[in-house]
Design a protein around this motif. Structure first.
Motif, mmCIF file in Angstrom:
data_model
loop_
_atom_site.group_PDB
_atom_site.id
_atom_site.type_symbol
_atom_site.label_atom_id
_atom_site.label_comp_id
_atom_site.label_asym_id
_atom_site.label_seq_id
_atom_site.Cartn_x
_atom_site.Cartn_y
_atom_site.Cartn_z
ATOM 1 N N THR A 112 -20.042 -94.216 -49.415
ATOM 2 C CA THR A 112 -20.845 -94.996 -48.465
ATOM 3 C C THR A 112 -20.951 -94.282 -47.122
ATOM 4 O O THR A 112 -22.040 -94.148 -46.555
ATOM 5 N N VAL A 113 -19.820 -93.823 -46.624
ATOM 6 C CA VAL A 113 -19.808 -93.125 -45.335
ATOM 7 C C VAL A 113 -20.610 -91.822 -45.419
ATOM 8 O O VAL A 113 -21.389 -91.495 -44.508
ATOM 9 N N ALA A 114 -20.441 -91.070 -46.514
ATOM 10 C CA ALA A 114 -21.181 -89.815 -46.672
ATOM 11 C C ALA A 114 -22.674 -90.082 -46.761
ATOM 12 O O ALA A 114 -23.488 -89.333 -46.198
ATOM 13 N N GLY A 115 -23.056 -91.148 -47.459
ATOM 14 C CA GLY A 115 -24.462 -91.493 -47.562
ATOM 15 C C GLY A 115 -25.073 -91.827 -46.217
ATOM 16 O O GLY A 115 -26.193 -91.422 -45.900
ATOM 17 N N LEU A 116 -24.330 -92.569 -45.386
ATOM 18 C CA LEU A 116 -24.799 -92.885 -44.046
ATOM 19 C C LEU A 116 -24.898 -91.628 -43.186
ATOM 20 O O LEU A 116 -25.852 -91.447 -42.428
#
Length: 401
Positions: free
Chosen positions: A363-367
């Motif tokens: 999730t963090v990498a996608g953001l």
């Protein structure tokens, strides 16, 4: 300035240093323990000041001809679904993947081919003794006859045995508790021009990267309370990896099945070298032997190339080697300090323990890969490769032209 200088190590820093010493009128000899140039290894990148040094050597065009053509990095899940994607142009082109990605062996070969006509290379031998007499350094070798050199520079890696002959009392290795295995496996239809990063529970990572030779470069990295794994024989290391990754999904079974037949399997404990001083008398260190920042930093190649350039340049400026070594350290220390500023938590953030942690990472990498946060993410993900003002040495600007 006429000096005879012995360099231990024929990977990146050693040949680069030999090149610049020759440009400044000094005589360099490179000794390498391996019987021939070691062409194995994973992908390295040319960025920042390291790329500038390659340009000043006149090798940028040749380097571009050897790039892996990797298009970027993707985080994938068990089903190979992409959870985050960082192209080579992401983070202003200086993120996880740059436009100048080469295999370590290709860069080593490029430097060797560029220097072999001017530099004496001795393969299949190593230094066994160093005696600084004040007037020179008397060197004993495992196979060759004893010789005397004006100076000796150790450029033979984090685990340098020759460094321990001189600097063992002031050398300290910083460990991250991280082990990594690198090896080449056959390419399959699932491999494309993107690097793919897979997280398995238990702080285990599998990374597959394309190369320019029709094969795929595999990396197995893991954290854990293990000690001494890097001192085991290769078969024992591979047996451990098969057990440790036995239940990991995605393409892990394929990687483990191909590991035993790989021609270039290499296993290491990831760490940094913290050396109190980089020289002692007439003997100095450069590259990983002096200040390995670990693969986590993304700065190993830049430090090797820049360190070689500065060390040779300062030796050309100073008739007293003590002054030259001191100037080299003064210029390079701030650059090295920034490169080594790698958080102990970094590998833990990149390799979560639980499936919940892995979902959070995705999730963090996608953001971070999105347009709104990519610039902010770049401040944390981009290595400080430009954090040095490269001196201009009198002969260096004309080198390679």
């Amino acid at each position: 300035m006429s000096r005879t200088i012995l360099i231990s190590g024929a990977s990146i820093a050693g040949p680069a240093l030999a090149y610049w010493l020759h440009q400044h009128g000094m005589t360099a000899t490179v000794i390498e323990r391996a019987p021939e140039l070691r062409l194995g290894g994973q992908t390295v990148d040319l960025r920042g000041a390291g790329r500038t040094v390659i340009e000043r050597m006149g090798l940028e065009k040749a380097a571009r001809e050897r790039v892996t053509h990797e298009e970027g990095l993707r985080f994938v899940d068990d089903s190979n679904r992409v959870r985050a994607s960082f192209g080579a142009d992401a983070l202003d082109g200086d993120g996880f993947v740059t436009e100048l990605e080469l295999l370590r062996g290709d860069l080593a070969d490029l430097l060797y081919q560029h220097t072999r006509d001017d530099i004496a290379y001795v393969f299949g031998d190593e230094i066994t003794g160093l005696t600084d007499t004040g007037a020179g350094v008397d060197v004993t070798f495992r196979n060759g006859a004893d010789r005397r050199f004006d100076l000796v520079v150790l450029a033979d890696g984090l685990r340098s045995r020759t460094r321990d002959l001189v600097f063992a009392d002031i050398a300290r290795t910083r460990s991250f508790g991280l082990y990594t295995a690198y090896f080449t496996i056959p390419r399959t239809e699932s491999d494309d021009r993107w690097a793919r990063w897979f997280n398995a529970p238990g702080r285990r990572v599998v990374l597959l990267r394309p190369d320019n030779q029709g094969t795929t470069r595999a990396t197995l990295s893991f954290l854990g309370p293990y000690s001494g794994l890097d001192r085991l024989k290769v078969p024992a290391q591979q047996d451990f990896l098969r057990r440790h990754y036995a239940d990991a999904r995605w393409e892990t079974p394929r990687v483990l099945a191909a590991m035993g037949d790989s021609p270039d399997f290499y296993f290491e404990s990831v760490g940094q070298m913290r050396l109190e001083h980089w020289s002692r008398g007439r003997i100095a260190t450069v590259g990983d032997a002096a200040y390995c920042a670990s693969p986590l930093s993304g700065m190993g190649t830049s430090l090797a190339l820049v360190g070689a350039y500065v060390l040779a340049g300062e030796l050309s400026r100073h008739s007293d080697h003590h002054d030259a070594f001191q100037a080299y350290e003064t210029i390079m220390r701030p650059y090295v300090t920034q490169a080594q500023n790698v958080s102990w938590f970094a590998p833990r953030l990149a390799s979560p323990k639980t499936r919940t942690g892995i979902r959070l990472l995705h999730t963090v990498a996608g953001l971070a890969a999105g347009p709104r946060l990519s610039r902010l993410a770049g401040r944390f993900a981009t290595p400080p490769a430009d954090a040095i003002d490269l001196p201009a040495y009198r002969h260096s600007e004309q080198a390679g032209h």
